[in-house]
Write a protein that holds these residues in place. Structure first.
Motif: not given
Length: 405
Positions: A33-37, A39-52, A349-355
């Motif tokens: 999760q830290s590699f692909s998203m 930093q905040a998404a690791y501790i806060n799942p609502t910070a980035y990306g789909d959460f449903s 360069g897939l950072f931020g693109q992998v759900e």
């Protein structure tokens, strides 16, 4: 040293290797999760990306069963391994400190290189520091080790609890900065994504700031206390003979640890969802339930796997895990190398693109790859590449001294 300890130091414990391999695999489930998203998404799942939907389910799986649990296992095993290493030297009449200090020195350097060159979430630097700190406690009785560990865990929670209690006293600028750490604005998220998708220099500038914080401020405020405590727990487990106990004891203990641990983790989940992962509730206080619950779950995993091993179940699987565990350092760094090539601009360069659900497909693939890699490597060599190098470097001062004489 009593006869029981002396007898244990003569032999390598395959159970520890299997547990270590199990921990290395589990760590990847969170590290990805830290590699692909961001930093905040690791501790806060609502910070980035789909959460449903399936992404929410993927996060729940990682949070409940993996987050902080496998890091705890690894730290406990590091403490037990440190004790075994020193006992072996001392059983031969050697002073264990020079060799131990040399090992921790080289591990520290590797951790610095790993953190700055590949990934800010490095654990090796912290383990080296804590390994030096707990060395003098290795002869303590198990009860004293456990009491000290509990005190250290309490200290590790104080910064967050004190900050939570004093949040209303913070000025608006400080609160805004904390809030942006928990739920970054679009500009911050975009800048982080562009940096990791960009050149190595851009990645380094982004990563080095976080690495410095992790290996200084965060180390002193949180990690050194928690990780040292977990290492002491590992020493205590070894001293009371958990790794050789009867099957019934192990299973009953596992069930008890799971009941307590998952109850705390579950309550933390309810707490955070009830408050919609709000900054004022979840940023500091919300994670403390998992921080403590994860230790009990980790103990449950250890006892359950030992029970399964003593029953002779899944021998082939545990053999593969043992091979991976014998190469834990090499496999840990290999995970970082592969993930850097997958997610950073130096590779795909897939950072931020992998759900989140897609991350699990990568995790399963890397698990299989590392199990096979370790199996075939150890067919040809006696140790992993980094394990071999670490051993050689740790002997270096004595080898040079011997040649000089």
């Amino acid at each position: 040293m009593n006869n029981y300890e002396t007898q244990q130091t003569i032999q390598r414990l395959p159970a520890l290797d299997s547990l270590r391999g199990f921990a290395v695999l589990g760590i990847l489930a969170m590290n990805i999760q830290s590699f692909s998203m961001p930093q905040a998404a690791y501790i806060n799942p609502t910070a980035y990306g789909d959460f449903s939907g399936i992404n929410k389910l993927a996060w729940l799986l990682s949070h409940v069963f993996f987050e902080a649990k496998f890091m705890a296992i690894f730290a406990m095993l590091f403490g037990a391994g440190l004790l075994i290493f020193c006992q072996r030297l001392e059983a031969r009449g050697e002073n264990s400190f020079p060799r131990h200090a040399s090992r921790m020195f080289w591990l520290m350097l590797l951790g610095i290189a790993h953190g700055y060159l590949l990934w800010y979430g490095d654990i090796l630097f912290c383990y080296a520091v804590c390994g030096l700190l707990v060395y003098s406690m290795r002869h303590w009785a198990a009860s004293r080790l456990m009491i000290t560990a509990i005190l250290l865990l309490g200290i590790s929670m104080l910064p967050n609890l004190i900050s939570q209690a004093t949040l209303p006293l913070f000025d608006s600028a400080t609160l805004a900065a904390f809030s942006n750490d928990w739920a970054p604005d679009n500009a911050t998220i975009t800048a982080e994504i562009n940096a990791y998708r960009g050149s190595w220099q851009a990645q380094f500038e982004q990563r080095s700031q976080i690495t410095w914080y992790m290996q200084t401020t965060a180390l002193l405020l949180l990690f050194v206390w928690r990780v040292s405590a977990l290492m002491l727990i590992g020493m205590a487990l070894y001293k009371v003979g958990v790794f050789t106990r009867a099957r019934r004891f192990l299973l009953h203990s596992a069930l008890g640890f799971f009941a307590l641990g998952f109850s705390l983790v579950g309550y933390g989940l309810w707490f955070n969802f009830e408050h919609k992962f709000d900054f004022f509730h979840s940023y500091l206080l919300g994670g403390q339930f998992n921080a403590i619950g994860s230790i009990f779950v980790a103990l449950g995993y250890i006892h359950l796997l030992l029970w399964l091993m003593q029953r002779g179940l899944a021998k082939r699987c545990f053999k593969l895990l043992a091979n991976l565990g014998r190469m834990a350092l090499s496999n840990y760094i290999l995970q970082s190398l592969i993930c850097a090539l997958l997610f950073y601009g130096i590779g795909l360069g897939l950072f931020g693109q992998v759900e989140r659900w897609q991350q699990w497909l990568i995790v399963f693939s890397l698990w299989l790859l590392q199990l096979m890699f370790s199996h075939y490597w150890l067919k040809a060599f006696r140790a992993g590449p980094l394990e071999w190098l670490w051993r050689k470097l740790s002997y270096l001062p004595w080898a040079l001294k011997s040649k000089a004489n």
